[in-house]
Write an enzyme that holds these catalytic residues in place. Sequence first.
Site, PDB file in Angstrom:
ATOM      1  N   TYR A 164      23.233  22.165  16.237  1.00  0.00           N
ATOM      2  CA  TYR A 164      22.047  21.329  16.045  1.00  0.00           C
ATOM      3  C   TYR A 164      21.658  21.282  14.571  1.00  0.00           C
ATOM      4  O   TYR A 164      21.413  20.213  14.001  1.00  0.00           O
ATOM      5  CB  TYR A 164      20.910  21.888  16.897  1.00  0.00           C
ATOM      6  CG  TYR A 164      19.575  21.219  16.710  1.00  0.00           C
ATOM      7  CD1 TYR A 164      19.328  19.947  17.230  1.00  0.00           C
ATOM      8  CD2 TYR A 164      18.540  21.865  16.034  1.00  0.00           C
ATOM      9  CE1 TYR A 164      18.092  19.341  17.068  1.00  0.00           C
ATOM     10  CE2 TYR A 164      17.307  21.266  15.867  1.00  0.00           C
ATOM     11  CZ  TYR A 164      17.081  20.004  16.390  1.00  0.00           C
ATOM     12  OH  TYR A 164      15.858  19.409  16.223  1.00  0.00           O
ATOM     13  N   LYS A 168      21.451  18.148  11.657  1.00  0.00           N
ATOM     14  CA  LYS A 168      20.235  17.849  10.905  1.00  0.00           C
ATOM     15  C   LYS A 168      20.450  18.035   9.401  1.00  0.00           C
ATOM     16  O   LYS A 168      19.862  17.309   8.590  1.00  0.00           O
ATOM     17  CB  LYS A 168      19.090  18.733  11.392  1.00  0.00           C
ATOM     18  CG  LYS A 168      18.618  18.399  12.810  1.00  0.00           C
ATOM     19  CD  LYS A 168      18.137  16.969  12.917  1.00  0.00           C
ATOM     20  CE  LYS A 168      17.342  16.728  14.189  1.00  0.00           C
ATOM     21  NZ  LYS A 168      16.864  15.325  14.309  1.00  0.00           N
TER      22      LYS A 168
END
Length: 258
Positions: A164, A168
Amino acid sequence: MSTTNGSTAAPIALITGGSRGLGRSMALTLADRGVDVILTYRTSVKEAREVAARIEAKGRKAAVLPFDVGKSAGFQAFAMAVKAELASVWKRERFDYLVNNAGTGIGAPFADTTEEQFDELLNVHLKGTFFLAQKLLPLIADGGRILNVSTGLARYTFPGYSAYAVMKGGVEVLTRYMAAELGPRRISVNVIAPGGIETDFGGGAMRDVELQKFVASETALGRVGVPDDIGGIVAMLLAPETRWLTGQRIEVTGGFKL
């Protein structure tokens, strides 16, 4: 209020994932500041319509569109749907602010992260942000704004979120490139990096009392975040006063792990 193109009509913001959590707060806070909103949902149509009704109750216009940010094959059709809403609701060809908020949270240790999980995060957070903005560029007014959403996890580490955070981190690099390349159109591009926010994101992990205590103990301002902490920052970053700000990462964590 003037829009970025100099007309007297209200600015229009398109917020992906605007039916719940951070997106909901963004939409309502912007409406309080005189901004009309197009918001998207993937499955929460009832919640999206409720948000739209609240926006309209504030005297602003709203539109609701279904959208799956993880399926880039549908982006061109979505852009055409946005164009149709602009024409029918606003009698305009362009909107002013794009907020790339929609996302999904998948937590797994690095050693156990599957390729399927990795690809889902890639499609939603990085590929989705990249190609959605690309497809919507013809509909964004010159002098407009794009605001991407990252995470504090791109700066600090929290085991279980490597994939994740990688996506980002890519969004943060992408933001700088977008800011440089869209500068000639006077479109500013920035990215916010929220910390732990008490929502149902990622299965509602931040609603766990013990996790909240830990996060609060590591946070300078002594608590976990709430959606309105982010909605207010988004409204500020889209305000006329911040038109000279571009290519910047703004962390909104209350000072987590300073």
